[in-house]
Design an enzyme around this catalytic site. Structure first.
Site, PDB file in Angstrom:
ATOM      1  N   SER A 136       0.793  -1.236   0.000  1.00  0.00           N
ATOM      2  CA  SER A 136       0.000   0.000   0.000  1.00  0.00           C
ATOM      3  C   SER A 136       0.824   1.284   0.000  1.00  0.00           C
ATOM      4  O   SER A 136       0.255   2.376  -0.092  1.00  0.00           O
ATOM      5  CB  SER A 136      -0.969   0.008   1.184  1.00  0.00           C
ATOM      6  OG  SER A 136      -2.035  -0.877   0.930  1.00  0.00           O
ATOM      7  N   LYS A 141       0.035   3.385  -2.943  1.00  0.00           N
ATOM      8  CA  LYS A 141      -1.093   4.329  -2.994  1.00  0.00           C
ATOM      9  C   LYS A 141      -0.647   5.782  -3.121  1.00  0.00           C
ATOM     10  O   LYS A 141      -1.286   6.579  -3.821  1.00  0.00           O
ATOM     11  CB  LYS A 141      -1.973   4.148  -1.753  1.00  0.00           C
ATOM     12  CG  LYS A 141      -2.778   2.857  -1.744  1.00  0.00           C
ATOM     13  CD  LYS A 141      -3.597   2.715  -0.473  1.00  0.00           C
ATOM     14  CE  LYS A 141      -4.608   1.570  -0.570  1.00  0.00           C
ATOM     15  NZ  LYS A 141      -4.009   0.248  -0.673  1.00  0.00           N
ATOM     16  N   TYR A 196     -10.836   2.242   5.067  1.00  0.00           N
ATOM     17  CA  TYR A 196      -9.747   1.860   4.167  1.00  0.00           C
ATOM     18  C   TYR A 196     -10.259   0.807   3.193  1.00  0.00           C
ATOM     19  O   TYR A 196     -10.857  -0.192   3.604  1.00  0.00           O
ATOM     20  CB  TYR A 196      -8.601   1.307   5.005  1.00  0.00           C
ATOM     21  CG  TYR A 196      -7.271   1.225   4.321  1.00  0.00           C
ATOM     22  CD1 TYR A 196      -6.695   2.343   3.719  1.00  0.00           C
ATOM     23  CD2 TYR A 196      -6.566   0.021   4.295  1.00  0.00           C
ATOM     24  CE1 TYR A 196      -5.448   2.266   3.114  1.00  0.00           C
ATOM     25  CE2 TYR A 196      -5.319  -0.063   3.707  1.00  0.00           C
ATOM     26  CZ  TYR A 196      -4.771   1.062   3.106  1.00  0.00           C
ATOM     27  OH  TYR A 196      -3.536   0.988   2.506  1.00  0.00           O
TER      28      TYR A 196
END
Length: 430
Positions: free
Chosen positions: A99, A102, A210
């Site tokens: 992640s 991101k 999330y």
């Protein structure tokens, strides 16, 4: 779980044992210390934190780096890429950053906002029914069949970048686990586009959760730019910045430098896992599966620290970077996640009791943190326990790379906090 604050004794413990060259680590491997532009005595303070975690087998190996607005401040590599086998962890070790992808996807989207090809506040382009005609999961009937209704408002790019669109992840949402099972939709691990065509779990803009939001941002980047996400990243971010070890696919040479994932066992020990089997997904996920190195990712962070440019290459305007670091969720609390899959993630609450919000792509501390970071610091991590922070007020950014499951591993978070604290303490001393 908290990113713990060490005492000064913890911070300095073991420093005398570190020499200017190498020290013996676990399994007979050597741990190497890089020579950043920091006095050796100050460098040893940070070295000691990392070396102690390796010597006590809290982590198999670690790469940690920090930079200020004046350039590289610290880089170090300790331990091994795989317990019992090695080889040594090195500054060019390759990691699955998950992640931490991101933030890169968010930068790509903001490049297109600067070009007026995407708008933050308008409904996102209708590239898929999941975005253009979203459904909200209200619950399940007595037979276990999902109850859906149309969303009352459209999804915007701001919703997606701040995780307030209503999308979720199975790993942190029990209702989505139930929905996936009832509907027969594929899991996100399959790499299929259908795996992110999930209903919302609340109305856009009402809460924070999330989820697969940044996967959809990646799809928008592809649609608007006319490039696949891997090509866009390469042409607009990685190549201009010299991030030669970052991408969705590793070469044989890069795979040979890759650190193994280790699974934390119930007794606290770590079990090495086989390297993942490469496969080509239906789409390149904006939310997860990039490979990178500490040095590559620090370059990316330095771009943000310098307001969108680094070493003469600009990828964002300063005002865009500043906008990304502001609070875009208002009074909506963020950052707390309850696991449905303990082997993959612990419960997540990195700053218990502290007000946490979200910027355009990353977590935002509204108050000073316990280890030195200022209010206004942005940060996040990856599921394999890689973490970064960027402190615009004190002009410092740092990262710590391990490959451990589950996410929010308490021992790695402790080390993250100790490393952060040691960087700020060292900055004061030089």
């Amino acid at each position: 779980m908290t990113v713990s604050s060490p005492s000064r004794r913890d911070l300095l413990k073991g420093a005398a044992a570190i020499t200017a060259a190498t020290a013996v680590g676990i399994g007979g491997a050597t741990t190497r210390r890089a020579h950043a532009q920091t006095p050796s005595a100050s460098r040893a303070r940070i070295d000691a934190v990392l070396k102690q975690a390796v010597d006590t087998r809290e982590v198999p190996g670690v790469v940690a780096m920090a930079a200020t607005d004046k350039g590289l401040f610290y880089e170090g590599a300790f331990g091994v890429r795989e317990l019992a086998k090695g080889p040594d962890m090195t500054l060019d070790s390759v990691f699955r950053i998950a992640s931490m992808t991101k933030a890169i996807t968010s930068v790509a989207a903001m490049q297109l906002v600067e070009q007026s090809k995407l708008k933050l506040e308008e409904p996102v382009p209708n590239i898929d029914p999941a975005l253009g005609s979203p459904q909200v999961l209200e619950g399940f009937d007595a037979a276990g069949t999902p109850r859906l209704r149309p969303a009352k408002r459209p999804i915007t790019l701001r919703h997606l970048l701040t995780h307030t669109a209503g999308f979720s992840y199975e790993i942190w949402d029990a209702n989505m686990v139930r929905y996936v099972k009832a509907s027969g939709m594929p899991s996100t691990a399959t790499g299929k586009v259908a795996s992110i065509r999930m209903p919302l779990v609340f109305e856009p803009g009402e809460k924070w959760e999330y989820g697969v939001n940044i996967d959809w941002v990646g799809r928008l980047v592809e649609s608007v730019s006319g490039q696949t996400l891997d090509a866009y990243f390469r042409d607009k971010i990685f190549a201009p910045l010299g991030m030669k070890d970052s991408g969705y696919i590793t070469s044989d040479e890069q795979r040979a430098r890759q650190a193994r994932v280790h699974q934390r066992q119930a007794d606290g020990t770590l079990a090495p896992q086989p390297l993942e089997t490469p496969f080509t997904p239906e789409f390149w996920s904006g939310g997860g599966p990039l490979y990178s190195t500490g040095r590559d990712y620090l370059t990316f962070l330095q771009v943000l620290l310098h307001g969108g440019s680094h070493n003469g290459t600009r990828i964002l305007k300063p005002e865009t970077v500043a906008l990304m670091g502001k609070n875009h969720t208002g009074d909506i609390p963020a950052g707390i996640m309850k696991t449905t899959t303990p082997a993959r993630s612990n419960d997540v609450d990195l700053f218990p009791g502290a007000p946490i919000r979200w910027g355009l792509g990353y977590m935002l501390n509204m108050e000073p943190g316990p280890n030195g970071r200022s209010a206004g610091t942005v940060s996040w991590g990856g599921i394999f326990n890689t973490y970064y922070w960027l402190d615009p007020a004190k002009r410092v950014t740092g990262l710590i790379m391990t490959q451990i499951l589950p996410f929010a591993d308490t021992r790695t978070l402790k080390l993250y906090g100790q490393f952060e604290r040691s960087v700020y303490e060292t900055l004061k001393a030089v």
